[in-house]
Design an enzyme around this catalytic site. Structure first.
Site, short mmCIF file in Angstrom:
data_model
loop_
_atom_site.label_atom_id
_atom_site.label_comp_id
_atom_site.label_asym_id
_atom_site.label_seq_id
_atom_site.Cartn_x
_atom_site.Cartn_y
_atom_site.Cartn_z
N SER A 157 2.91 -4.13 2.00
CA SER A 157 4.44 -4.45 1.61
C SER A 157 4.56 -4.40 0.18
O SER A 157 3.84 -4.06 -0.71
CB SER A 157 4.32 -5.94 1.92
OG SER A 157 5.42 -6.53 1.36
N TYR A 170 2.36 -14.96 2.54
CA TYR A 170 2.75 -13.49 2.87
C TYR A 170 2.19 -12.69 1.52
O TYR A 170 1.54 -11.71 1.87
CB TYR A 170 4.28 -13.44 2.93
CG TYR A 170 4.50 -11.91 3.57
CD1 TYR A 170 4.40 -11.56 5.07
CD2 TYR A 170 5.05 -10.98 2.48
CE1 TYR A 170 4.59 -10.31 5.41
CE2 TYR A 170 5.39 -9.93 3.13
CZ TYR A 170 5.35 -9.48 4.35
OH TYR A 170 5.55 -8.10 4.80
P1 NAP Z 1 8.96 -7.83 13.07
O1 NAP Z 1 9.94 -7.19 13.77
O2 NAP Z 1 8.99 -9.15 12.80
O3 NAP Z 1 7.38 -7.60 14.22
C1 NAP Z 1 6.33 -8.19 14.05
C2 NAP Z 1 5.34 -7.55 15.04
O4 NAP Z 1 3.94 -8.27 14.62
C3 NAP Z 1 5.63 -7.81 16.35
O5 NAP Z 1 5.27 -6.58 16.96
C4 NAP Z 1 4.61 -8.86 16.82
O6 NAP Z 1 4.50 -8.85 17.93
C5 NAP Z 1 3.39 -8.78 15.95
N1 NAP Z 1 2.65 -9.88 15.75
C6 NAP Z 1 3.00 -10.97 14.94
N2 NAP Z 1 2.14 -12.06 15.17
C7 NAP Z 1 1.23 -11.47 15.72
C8 NAP Z 1 0.00 -11.87 16.63
N3 NAP Z 1 -0.57 -12.92 16.33
N4 NAP Z 1 -0.81 -11.32 17.28
C9 NAP Z 1 -0.23 -10.11 17.81
N5 NAP Z 1 0.76 -9.43 17.18
C10 NAP Z 1 1.72 -10.07 16.25
O7 NAP Z 1 8.31 -7.19 11.83
P2 NAP Z 1 8.18 -5.64 11.34
O8 NAP Z 1 9.23 -5.51 10.22
O9 NAP Z 1 7.98 -4.69 12.45
O10 NAP Z 1 6.78 -5.66 10.54
C11 NAP Z 1 5.61 -4.93 10.82
C12 NAP Z 1 4.75 -4.93 9.73
O11 NAP Z 1 5.40 -4.39 8.39
C13 NAP Z 1 4.23 -6.46 9.28
O12 NAP Z 1 2.92 -6.52 8.90
C14 NAP Z 1 5.34 -6.65 7.98
O13 NAP Z 1 4.63 -7.63 7.20
C15 NAP Z 1 5.29 -5.38 7.61
N6 NAP Z 1 6.37 -4.96 6.53
C16 NAP Z 1 7.60 -5.40 6.99
C17 NAP Z 1 8.81 -5.08 6.12
C18 NAP Z 1 10.09 -5.15 6.59
O14 NAP Z 1 10.98 -5.13 5.61
N7 NAP Z 1 10.32 -5.24 7.76
C19 NAP Z 1 8.44 -4.73 4.72
C20 NAP Z 1 7.18 -4.53 4.50
C21 NAP Z 1 6.11 -5.09 5.44
P3 NAP Z 1 5.05 -9.97 19.22
O15 NAP Z 1 6.30 -9.72 19.24
O16 NAP Z 1 4.12 -9.35 20.64
O17 NAP Z 1 4.50 -11.32 18.54
#
Ligand code: NAP
Length: 265
Positions: A157, A170
């Site tokens: 991130s 986080y």
């Molecule tokens: P998101 O839309 O909130 O999706 C989160 C994902 O993580 C979902 O597929 C969810 O699965 C899974 N997850 C959460 N808790 C879990 C658990 N206990 N066991 C298994 N799966 C779990 O977030 P995203 O933006 O796609 O984020 C994906 C990654 O990118 C994360 O690591 C996040 O920190 C990172 N990231 C995102 C951003 C951004 O701007 N969006 C920026 C930097 C980094 P379920 O729906 O099945 O719970």
């Protein structure tokens, strides 16, 4: 040695570098958001994929991959539950035959000022965002070391570099993910296993919904992004395929920012 450039057949040599045909990947958090796009991208590059999901049904993501002519399986698990993690690697090897790529994508964020941040939130974020990355990487790493090849991609991130606001757990977890990426890369580079990370900038997913709904924060964020837009899930596909492929064989412990220029500002 491979030759590129003016030589006949150079184009197919180049294509081969990014080709994932015959490889098998595990992607956590593959039911929605960034993980779903990464899983589909790896499949389009040729990989079979184990889709790890917790609450979101991943049947549609599975069908999408099968429509590309690749194999897909869905594995349900809360990655914050350590007892479930070894089984994910085992199941993938049993059902898909091997394991070449692990994408540690699943992640959660809890937004509360540090003075009020509950210990439960802190613990849950560290379990999902960091502890699962260590345990899954260790379990997958053993398989990869034994076969002499493998790729691990951790989703870091901007908060692997910066402090953020109201997200102490986080930020701590994502700084640690960057550190762990380097630590594992140093140990396993000589064994044919590359570990790198992608640090997404501000991407338009559920993870950032609260920020996008806050007009002041949303405006401030957008003004700082040189590209002038929030990122999308598609922006991560190319970098993920690159880090999963032979094209990145000499990259070890790198944290690749895919952020529209945010970190340069
Ligand atoms: P998101 O839309 O909130 O999706 C989160 C994902 O993580 C979902 O597929 C969810 O699965 C899974 N997850 C959460 N808790 C879990 C658990 N206990 N066991 C298994 N799966 C779990 O977030 P995203 O933006 O796609 O984020 C994906 C990654 O990118 C994360 O690591 C996040 O920190 C990172 N990231 C995102 C951003 C951004 O701007 N969006 C920026 C930097 C980094 P379920 O729906 O099945 O719970």
């Amino acid at each position: 040695m491979r030759r590129f450039g003016a030589t006949k057949g150079a184009r197919s040599e180049l294509k081969k570098l990014f080709d994932l045909t015959g490889r098998t990947a595990i992607v956590t958090g593959a039911g929605r958001g960034l993980g779903r796009a990464i899983a589909a991208g790896l499949a389009e590059a040729g990989a079979d994929v184990a889709l790890v999901t917790n609450r979101t049904p991943a049947d549609e993501a599975k069908r999408e991959i099968e429509a590309l002519g690749r194999k897909a399986i869905v594995l349900q698990a809360d990655v914050g539950d350590r007892a479930k993690l070894a089984g994910l690697v085992e199941e993938t090897v049993v059902q898909l035959g091997r394991l070449d790529i692990l994408v540690n994508n699943a992640g959660i964020i809890r937004r509360t000022p540090a003075a009020e941040h509950s210990y439960d939130d802190w613990q849950e974020v560290l379990d999902v965002n960091l502890n699962s990355v260590f345990v899954l990487s260790q379990t997958a790493g053993r398989v990869m070391i034994a076969q002499g090849s493998g790729k691990i991609i951790n989703i870091a991130s901007m908060l692997s570099f910066q402090g953020g606001i109201n997200v102490p757990g986080y930020t701590a977890s994502k700084h640690a993910v960057a550190g762990l990426t380097k630590a594992l890369a140093n140990e396993w580079a000589s064994k044919g296993v590359q570990i790198n990370a992608i640090a997404p900038g501000y991407m338009s997913t559920d993870n950032t919904e609260a920020l996008r709904n806050d007009p002041a924060r949303s405006k401030a964020i957008l003004e700082r992004i040189p590209a002038g837009r929030w990122g999308s899930d598609v922006d991560l596909v190319g970098p993920a395929v690159f880090l999963a492929s032979s094209a990145s064989d000499y990259m070890n412990g790198h944290v690749l920012c895919v952020d529209g220029g945010w970190m340069n500002r």
